[in-house]
Motif scaffolding. Structure first.
Motif, PDB file in Angstrom:
ATOM      1  N   ARG A  14       4.899  14.720  -5.682  1.00 32.37           N
ATOM      2  CA  ARG A  14       4.519  13.424  -5.128  1.00 32.37           C
ATOM      3  C   ARG A  14       3.006  13.276  -5.165  1.00 32.37           C
ATOM      4  N   VAL A  62       1.462   5.764  -8.146  1.00 35.15           N
ATOM      5  CA  VAL A  62       2.237   6.489  -7.141  1.00 35.15           C
ATOM      6  C   VAL A  62       3.414   7.200  -7.801  1.00 35.15           C
ATOM      7  N   ASN A  96      -5.175   6.140  -5.089  1.00 36.84           N
ATOM      8  CA  ASN A  96      -5.692   4.866  -4.561  1.00 36.84           C
ATOM      9  C   ASN A  96      -7.041   4.617  -5.215  1.00 36.84           C
ATOM     10  N   ARG A 106      -0.382  10.094  -4.999  1.00 34.92           N
ATOM     11  CA  ARG A 106      -0.854   8.716  -4.840  1.00 34.92           C
ATOM     12  C   ARG A 106      -2.320   8.693  -5.237  1.00 34.92           C
ATOM     13  N   ASP A 141       6.878   9.243  -6.435  1.00 26.70           N
ATOM     14  CA  ASP A 141       7.677   9.656  -5.277  1.00 26.70           C
ATOM     15  C   ASP A 141       8.438  10.957  -5.555  1.00 26.70           C
ATOM     16  N   LEU A 146      -3.318   1.131  -8.432  1.00 29.88           N
ATOM     17  CA  LEU A 146      -2.543   2.125  -7.709  1.00 29.88           C
ATOM     18  C   LEU A 146      -1.604   2.858  -8.659  1.00 29.88           C
ATOM     19  N   PHE A 154       3.715   8.031  -0.216  1.00 30.77           N
ATOM     20  CA  PHE A 154       4.395   8.299  -1.475  1.00 30.77           C
ATOM     21  C   PHE A 154       5.594   7.380  -1.704  1.00 30.77           C
ATOM     22  N   PHE A 186       6.436   3.669  -2.814  1.00 33.56           N
ATOM     23  CA  PHE A 186       5.769   2.528  -3.422  1.00 33.56           C
ATOM     24  C   PHE A 186       6.339   1.224  -2.889  1.00 33.56           C
TER      25      PHE A 186
END
Length: 195
Positions: free
Chosen positions: A53, A67, A57, A55, A69, A65, A180, A182
């Motif tokens: 996982r 991301v 930013n 992310r 998961d 972005l 995590f 979205f």
């Protein structure tokens, strides 16, 4: 022989540091170049959590972005208000391998030739993958005396180069599950990326 032993000791220390972590947080600067298209630089904050996982930013460009998961990747570009979704294991995006930095780092398994050279107090490690079926042909990273990866440079099979610089790394910070998951921005078009 002593130099080779020292290199493997350094690599084992890096593996232990990152494989032993559950989460990671760092500031990043990312630059990308591909042929005559010039160089693009972006920056922001990165969050990683086992298993797979992450992310990204982005503060520059604001709103961008990326991301994961652990199963799917979502890539949102604000200027098009569009989300691309694809399976993590099908992605050839060079950010995707960073998801496996936590818990899956194994230099002997993943790389054939590995060499190093000193850089200030740290070491630049150059690693060539065992397989030419991967989207990259060479990985270089700068390791500090504290075993942190400060820079990572990935040369793609397509002659692209993506480079990451990491700063203010924190191992095992508490990270919310919500980071995590979205959530598509209002009105964004979500498309399954073609493979």
């Amino acid at each position: 022989m002593a130099a080779e032993t020292g290199l493997w000791k350094l690599l084992q220390g890096v593996e232990q540091r990152y494989n032993g972590a559950r989460t990671l947080q760092a500031l990043f600067e990312q630059s990308y170049s591909a042929g005559a298209r010039g160089r693009r630089t972006e920056s922001g904050e990165l969050f990683l959590r086992k298993p797979g996982r992450m992310r990204w930013n982005y503060s520059s460009p604001a709103g961008k972005l990326f991301v994961s998961d652990g199963k799917d990747i979502y890539f949102y570009t604000p200027n098009t208000n569009r989300v691309e979704k694809m399976k993590l294991k099908e992605s050839d995006d060079l950010r995707a391998p960073l998801a496996f930095l936590l818990g899956r780092l194994d230099f002997k398994r993943d790389f054939g030739e590995i060499r190093s050279r000193p850089e200030g107090a740290g070491q630049w490690i150059t690693a060539l993958p065992k397989s030419d079926r991967l989207p990259y042909r060479q990985v270089e990273f700068l390791v500090t005396p504290g075993l942190e990866i400060r820079q990572l440079r990935i040369a793609g099979q397509d002659n692209s180069v993506i480079e990451f610089r990491f700063d203010r790394e924190k191992l095992n910070p508490p990270l919310s599950d919500a980071l995590f998951k979205f959530q598509a921005p209002p009105g964004a078009e979500v498309v399954e990326a073609a493979r």
